[in-house]
Design an enzyme around this catalytic site. Structure first.
Site, short mmCIF file in Angstrom:
data_model
loop_
_atom_site.label_atom_id
_atom_site.label_comp_id
_atom_site.label_asym_id
_atom_site.label_seq_id
_atom_site.Cartn_x
_atom_site.Cartn_y
_atom_site.Cartn_z
N PRO A 1 -5.87 -43.75 -23.01
CA PRO A 1 -6.97 -44.27 -23.82
C PRO A 1 -8.31 -43.90 -23.18
CG PRO A 1 -5.86 -46.06 -22.67
CD PRO A 1 -5.13 -44.81 -22.30
N ASP B 1 -9.98 -43.61 -17.89
CA ASP B 1 -8.77 -44.21 -18.45
C ASP B 1 -9.03 -45.72 -18.56
OD1 ASP B 1 -6.26 -45.34 -18.84
OD2 ASP B 1 -5.22 -43.89 -17.57
N HIS B 2 -9.13 -46.17 -19.80
CA HIS B 2 -9.53 -47.57 -19.99
C HIS B 2 -8.44 -48.56 -19.57
CE1 HIS B 2 -12.23 -50.57 -21.12
NE2 HIS B 2 -12.55 -50.21 -22.35
N ARG B 3 -7.24 -48.08 -19.31
CA ARG B 3 -6.20 -48.99 -18.80
C ARG B 3 -6.52 -49.39 -17.37
NH1 ARG B 3 -1.17 -45.12 -19.61
NH2 ARG B 3 -2.75 -43.78 -18.69
#
Ligand code: CAO
Length: 454
Positions: free
Chosen positions: A252, A426-428
């Site tokens: 993401p 990486d939004h995680r």
């Protein structure tokens, strides 16, 4: 008086410039005759260059990523004293002064000593004569078969011929399989795991996705609309395309944009460039140093997800990947230990790796181990872009062309040279606030290079 003798790459057929992918010994190690010193890799086999005699390794002449050919010296070995080891003396095959004489041929290897029997059964070359068969006679051993494809740049999967055969039978592209054995070697089990995961993914993507299933790719007969030409994609484009597509779909991405005032940095860079005419000093080396400082301050950016997203590996080293545009496509060589290198050294290394990239001389080792990547389009133009993260990294910095802008200093507009930064993350792993802090920090370092000393 003892003298050090050379251990050379023996007869490997007509092929040249084979990448060294692993060093099996270190300086000071005691080795037996025929013990592997370094591992070379071709498409069909990995093989060890054996010690031609027993002794102590005094110097390694190659490092991972170097390329070698028949006759290249890989190490200097001090032979074991004949009195201590008569066997060693018997195995001394190649005196330093006679490099033309062949050393024992390399054993085509399927990886580590723990290779499975199935793999071990398919060595690409016959077994070498047993140690102790007497001094190596100057007979030329049959060359180990090499595939010219193997010396092409790009990611060459590290797997034994048996595993390659197995993968081919299942229709598996080894470039997509992650190797779990030493040095990233792909085992039969890795291929099986890959197939299992692919089947599970296919099953979970079967119609039940709430309307998220992808439509089949449109098939169009373009020739119906006008003249066309079909051009095959380069090997690098195919490999990087598969990686980019995976990374884009599975990570993401969010991209944070910012600008750095590099007016003073640019003055300094020009002064430095004037003093060091032998090397091209571009803004990129300053960016590498600023990125290292930012990675130190925000370690979650120098990380990778593991265990399917259960934990984060934080890296304590600073190896930076640099996207290089080549006629065959994009490659990302890695500059190691950027925290320990100065601007000039980085500039030299950047020039050297980008030249090698464009001459197709990079090996897989040159492109592995990166922590964070920088993609600079500043030499070309543009104001911003959204770079794709180079998995398993968690962020990438895109850099566009600096331009003079009117900046309000509280009393008037002043012309300042502004450098656009585009950080995809990486939004995680990374929150938006941290990404904003990271890019702000980067911009502050570049605006005032003295901060890099803090
Ligand atoms: N702003 C203004 N000028 C810049 C600049 C920037 N951000 N970055 C570089 N320049 C200038 C340089 O100073 C140089 O000027 P001079 O010729 O006057 O010295 C000129 O632009 C050309 O620089 P360069 O591109 O040759 O060198 P670099 O160190 O900036 O980059 C490399 C090296 C290998 C990264 C680059 O050549 C390259 O391949 N870039 C493409 C990367 C790419 O394709 N990324 C897209 C990937 S998609 O995610």
């Amino acid at each position: 008086m003892t003298t050090w003798k050379e251990a050379r790459v023996p007869d490997i057929g007509d092929f040249r410039d084979i990448p060294v992918i692993e060093l099996l010994v270190a300086v000071g190690d005691t080795v037996k005759a025929d013990q592997g010193l370094v591992t070379l890799e071709s498409d069909k086999a990995t093989m060890e260059v054996p010690a031609p005699f027993a002794g102590v390794v005094r110097e390694l002449k190659v490092k991972v990523g170097d390329t070698v050919s028949e006759g290249s010296v890989v190490a200097l070995i001090e032979p074991a004293a004949a009195a201590e080891d008569g066997k060693a003396a018997a195995n001394e095959a190649v005196p330093a002064a006679s490099p033309a004489e062949p050393a024992p041929r390399p054993e085509a290897r399927t990886g580590t000593a723990s290779a499975t029997p199935a793999e071990g059964a398919t060595k690409a070359a016959p077994q070498p004569a047993a140690a102790g068969d007497g001094p190596a006679a100057p007979t030329r051993s049959p060359p180990v078969e090499f595939d010219a494809e193997a010396v092409a740049p790009g990611k060459v999967p590290y797997a034994s011929p048996a595993v390659r055969l197995f993968a081919r039978a299942l229709g598996v592209d080894l470039a997509r399989v992650e190797g779990s054995a030493r040095g990233g070697r792909i085992t039969r089990e890795d291929v099986q795991r890959y197939v299992k995961q692919a089947l599970q993914a296919a099953a979970s993507a079967s119609p039940s996705g709430g309307g998220l299933e992808l439509l089949p790719w449109p098939r169009v007969d373009f020739a119906k609309f006008g003249p066309v030409e079909s051009v095959p994609l380069s090997r690098i484009k195919k490999l990087s395309g598969a990686n980019l597509a995976r990374n884009w779909v599975r990570i993401p991405h969010v991209t944070q944009f910012d600008e750095a005032d590099i007016t003073e940095m640019e003055d300094f860079r020009k002064r430095l460039a004037g003093e060091h005419k032998d090397v091209k000093i571009t803004p990129l080396v300053f960016l590498i140093k600023a990125v290292v400082a930012a990675l130190r301050k925000y370690p979650q950016f120098n990380a990778s997800l593991e265990d399917g997203g259960e934990s984060l590996v934080l890296k304590r080293y600073f190896h930076i990947g640099i996207a290089v545009d080549t006629p065959d496509g994009l490659v990302v060589p890695v500059i190691r230990d950027c925290d320990r290198k100065g601007l000039i050294e980085l500039a030299k290394e950047l020039a050297e790796v980008s030249a090698r990239a464009r001459e197709r001389k990079l090996g897989p080792a040159d492109m592995s181990g990166g922590c964070f990547s920088i993609s600079s389009l500043g030499g070309i133009g543009g104001t911003a872009f959204t770079p794709i993260i180079n998995a398993p990294e968690v962020a990438i910095l895109g850099v566009s062309r600096a331009s003079l802008k009117p900046v309000w200093d509280g009393g008037s507009f002043v012309p300042r040279l502004m450098l656009p930064l585009s950080l995809s993350y990486d939004h995680r792993v990374i929150d938006g606030a941290d990404a904003a802090r990271f890019t702000r920090f980067l911009a502050e370092q570049l605006a005032d290079l003295r901060r890099l000393l803090l």
